[in-house]
Design an enzyme around this catalytic site. Structure first.
Site: not given
Lengths: 494, 503
Positions: A78, A158, A182
């Site tokens: 990420k 997210s 998330s």
């Protein structure tokens, strides 16, 4: 052998160790899949050269027999994780061009274990969002589509890039971070497993901070077993993070025994929301039955302060974010606005931050600044902290009564259409309704794919565990996974 | 028992047009912790490095970097608290104070608003022998220093040096117990002295390692006593805070100006606005920096990157066991053990190095004599050269030798001063100087008598006059001393002359 990229970590590990495949082959399969999946917009910084280099090194280790479980496994990281020499922007324009000179503890531990990075993954800006639409790189597309419908869906957020990349087999697994859901919400939206560990289990050092008291890194994988394997390499005490726990790690994969007989699973009545779709209700009931079939006892429980969790979360998280994001001021790194004649430091701050931050980040910085300001601090921030204490106590009470884990839906709906909730922040924030309590209480939570809705979209269930008991949580999750028998894959259209 | 009794000084009174006014002063002293590394990073704190040479990733607030508490800084803060007889809080916590400035990379300073590490303590501020003010300490908290913005290197740019960013500061907050400009300066002097004795802050005010924010208000006689009785601040006037003072002289000047400014306002029927002010030493005045309305909203909240700081009583006790003898105790002991005045004891204990030097000189010798030599001769000479005591060219042992030579009559007092000067300038040993230079006192009465006889024989007129006027005997003493190169024992010379003149 074709389609190596569709392997699980566990299978790939065994084949790598057996010499059936090499990490270079596995990595190239993932790089090819990634190159062919640009439409998804999941990978935002490609690192093929680094990946092949790491894969070669992994193959050398495998040859020598010095191969930890993650050795040679291609991962996506990420964009929130700082990766040395590789763009790390938290999907924000304010960090344009930022390449850290350091490696986050979590990604560093994965690479030390021999893992391979195919690239950095898309996400909501500064991890603020539930649809991956706030990213400076543009939104990610969910590899899943509703039956007979080409409408673009969100992969959730997210960690939307991580979810899409794993679901589309661009990598075997990915790192995520979870501040209010998330990891778990996007995992549920794409039919994969997402583990949010106990707060303090994974070091936050080198992970761009959103809300420090809530942020926690975790694995996003194709199976529960893979989550255990990857989590083992990510977790552990880090003296560089004062909130990291100095606790020995159990063997998480070994904790998956398949035996959950006698375990007590709590079903919290407060998670039955008004207007909850029937399909979610049914999935939850099915999950309950599956665990019962596996030998668990089911207990109806109450977590009375649940309804205050979302408002408390949307005070605490923005408060911390408003302070954490103050460092993005254009002085030392990242974006700095072009200044006009006579502009001073105030104009530099204002223009830099106005240009560098997106609307959702600005909204939360403003909310956070407001709730911490003189005269409002007690009414908002301090009250939210008290709510947080009560929510934590709710969980402590049920665990003290003998509950081993709690089963809830992971999300209030399946993946929704892009743009559908983007202009309605409150509707967007409701995505976190089942997940934020876990962050506020610092508990481990896991989303497991458990079925498809009527339109053929994946739905997930969430299991919430006791602090530091990820092993037990993974074991129960594995039983649920086993009974649910979720094997569906998105039809490749990209 | 050490005698530490004292009287309280009278508050400073300023006569206004409408009557008398008194001052009420409280100080916030920022003392840089004498640690090698910063409060939350391993970067060096050494002064004078190249700009931005001592900056860890966390000091520059790089994304994802986290603070880790430096245990050494905590120990020094605890030691400071113990030295100020203060309560040590076994649980304290760090908060974020949020504001934007280029030399504050995080956009917040990590400080301790809600739960400081040190609670209430006290400082005894000596004003003159037997007179002292007991100033209560409200709290000491730890916080990060900011960096340095440099605005005068380029017409269009400002530069930032982060070497200082994140260095640990102790903010030592007093109660408003200080009642005049001299007391305020004396308070800083005393606090600095204690910190230097403890070794927890080097007290270097020029480098900004010790600086003070001064809160000043004025009230009418009697109001302060009402405040003391009730701890109700409404009896006191509105205060102004004068920021960032790093000189004792400026502290006094600023307070004096500020008090008079406030009195003039009040006597004019106006009100004092609570505000932050800066002192301009060139103009000798304070001016407004920002008003209460313009004050920052710092949005303090607990720093989520740090868990509450828990320390153990045993650890505090271990630190307490390392406390040195502090100035008050040392001063009282000097008075008691060496029979010196409180004033002299104050001079000798002002700096720990001076006190140590003195005790090395005094060991096995007459304490009063040693004190006289250290204060009058050595300090006088060092001051002339602007040398600190630790740069003294003459050692304690050498000064002791001079005192020994004087005490056993090897040299006279006058010669002793010459020996001191030679030893001071050359570093030679006094005993060797006296030997080599032939400076030993002549105590052989035969030799002295010969010299006396010679002088008398050479000056028969003077002898006749002196026999009539005994006051003229001194002239002969001078001549004999001159003839013996100052080495004759003055007592013997006096006696012989008196005898020869028939007295």
């Amino acid at each position: 052998m074709s389609d190596l990229n569709t392997l699980t970590i566990a299978d790939a590990r065994d084949k790598l160790r057996a010499g059936d495949i090499t990490s270079v082959e596995l990595t190239e399969a993932c790089l090819n899949a990634t190159a062919a999946a640009e439409k998804l917009n999941a990978v935002v910084h490609h690192t093929p050269d680094l990946a092949v280099e790491q894969a070669k090194a992994a193959d050398a280790r495998l040859k020598k027999g010095d191969a930890p479980a993650m050795c040679g496994i291609p991962l996506g990281i990420k964009d929130l994780f700082c990766t040395k020499g590789v763009a790390s922007q938290a999907a924000s324009a304010i960090l344009n061009g930022f390449k850290p000179e350091y490696e986050s503890t979590v990604s560093g531990q994965l690479f030390d274990a021999g893992a391979v990075m195919i690239g950095k993954l898309n996400m909501d800006e500064f991890a603020m969002g539930s649809s991956n639409e706030t990213s400076t790189y543009g939104n990610v597309l969910n590899p899943w589509r509703a039956d007979g419908n080409d409408t673009a869906l969100t992969p959730g957020g997210s960690s939307g890039g991580s979810a899409a990349a794993v679901a589309a087999d661009l990598c075997l697994a990915a790192t995520g971070t979870d501040t209010g859901g998330s990891i778990r919400q996007p995992a549920a939206f794409v039919g994969i497993t997402g583990l949010k560990p106990t707060y303090g289990r994974c070091s936050r050092w080198g992970v761009v901070a959103f809300a420090s008291s809530l942020d926690q890194a975790g694995p996003m994988t194709k199976t529960v077993r893979d989550a255990a394997i990857m989590f083992q390499a990510m977790a552990g005490y880090d003296p560089k993070d004062s909130t990291s726990a100095d606790l020995a790690l159990p063997d998480f994969e070994a904790a998956i025994t398949g035996d959950i007989k006698g375990k007590t699973i709590g079903i919290p009545k407060e998670y039955r929301m008004d207007g909850m779709p029937d399909e979610i209700e049914k999935l939850w009931a099915d999950g309950r039955d599956m665990l019962q079939d596996a030998g668990a006892k089911i207990a109806d429980i109450s977590l009375p302060h649940t309804k205050y969790a979302l408002p408390a979360y949307y005070v605490i998280a923005p408060a911390e974010a408003s302070s954490n994001l103050a460092r993005y001021d254009g002085v030392r790194y990242g974006h700095r606005a072009a200044l006009g004649q006579g502009d001073g430091i105030t104009e530099m701050y204002e223009k830099t931050r106005a240009e560098g931050f997106g609307d959702e980040v600005k909204r939360r910085v403003m909310i956070g600044t407001y709730v911490l300001s003189a005269g409002f601090y007690d009414a908002y921030y301090n009250r939210a902290r008290r709510v947080r204490t009560l929510i934590k106590k709710d969980f402590e009470d049920v665990f003290a009564q003998g509950v081993d884990a709690i089963l809830t839906p992971a999300t209030p709906s399946a993946a929704f259409e892009l743009g559908q909730e983007f202009d309605d922040p409150v509707q967007m924030y409701l995505n976190d309704v089942f997940t934020v309590t876990v962050n506020l209480a610092g508990l481990p939570g896991i989303a497991v794919p458990a079925g498809l809705d009527g339109k053929g979209l994946p739905l997930g269930l969430q299991l919430i565990g006791k602090p530091w008991e990820e092993g037990e949580l993974l074991n129960i999750a594995a039983s649920l996974e086993d009974r649910a028998g979720f094997v569906a894959k998105p039809a490749k259209w990209w | 028992m050490l005698d530490l009794t004292y009287e309280t000084p009278k508050p400073k009174v300023i006569q206004g047009a409408t009557g008398d006014w008194e001052l009420v002063i409280g100080l916030e002293v920022h003392a840089q912790v004498a640690s090698n590394a910063k409060l939350f990073s391993g970067a060096s704190t050494e002064f004078g490095a190249e700009p931005n040479a001592q900056v860890a990733f966390v000091d520059a607030a790089m994304p994802g970097m986290l603070p880790v508490i430096n245990e050494g800084c905590i120990a020094l803060a605890v030691k400071t608290g113990l030295g100020l007889k203060a309560q040590i809080n076994l649980t304290s916590a760090f908060d974020r104070k949020n504001y934007f400035y280029p030399d504050l990379p995080q956009g917040y300073q990590i400080s301790q608003l809600y739960h400081p590490i040190v609670g209430e303590g006290e400082v005894l501020v000596d004003m003159e022998p037997g007179v002292a003010r007991l100033v209560r300490i409200e709290r000491i908290h730890l916080e990060q220093d900011a960096g340095k913005s440099i605005h005068d290197m380029d017409p269009n740019m400002s530069f930032v040096d982060l070497n200082r960013t994140g260095v640990a500061l102790m903010e030592i907050v007093s109660r408003p117990d200080i009642r005049g400009p001299e007391e305020a300066a004396a308070y800083v002097v005393k606090l600095r002295q204690i910190l230097r004795y403890l070794g927890t802050c080097d007290g270097n005010m020029q480098n900004g390692n010790l600086r003070a924010d001064v809160n000043v208000s004025v009230c009418r006689p009697g109001d302060y006593e009402k405040y003391q009785a009730s701890q109700d601040f409404s009896h006191l006037g509105t205060r102004c805070e004068i920021k960032n003072m790093n000189s004792m002289r400026f502290i006094q000047q600023a307070i004096d100006f500020e008090a008079k400014r406030q009195i003039a306002l009040l006597e004019d029927g106006k009100t004092v606005d609570q505000e932050t002010r800066l002192y301009d030493p060139d103009k000798g005045e304070t001016r407004s920096m920002r008003s209460k309305e313009e004050a920052h909203d710092y949005r303090y909240f607990p720093c989520p990157d740090l868990l509450p700081l828990e320390i153990e009583q045993g650890w505090v006790d271990d630190i307490a066991a390392t406390l040195p003898e502090l100035p008050d105790a040392k001063k009282a002991r000097f008075v008691a053990d060496y029979g010196m005045t409180e004033y002299d004891a104050g001079v000798l204990t002002a700096e720990l190095d001076s006190a140590v030097f003195f005790e090395n000189v005094a060991q096995g010798r007459d304490g009063k004599l040693a004190a006289n030599w250290v204060i009058n001769e050595l300090f006088g000479r060092l001051n002339k050269d602007d040398h600190p005591i630790d740069a003294s060219p003459i050692s304690a042992g050498q000064l002791g030798q001079i005192i020994d030579l004087l005490s056993d009559d090897t040299i006279s007092g006058k010669i002793a001063k010459d020996v001191f000067e030679i030893a001071y300038t050359t570093g030679r040993d006094p005993a060797e100087i006296v030997e080599t230079e032939g400076m030993k006192q002549v105590t052989d009465t035969g030799a002295i008598e010969a010299a006396v006889d010679q002088v008398m024989a050479d000056n028969p007129d003077q002898v006749a006059k002196a026999k009539e006027n005994p006051k003229l005997a001194g002239w002969f003493v001078g001549q004999v001393m001159k003839a013996t190169g100052g080495k004759a024992n003055p007592k013997a010379v006096n006696q012989l002359i008196a005898k020869k003149l028939g007295r």
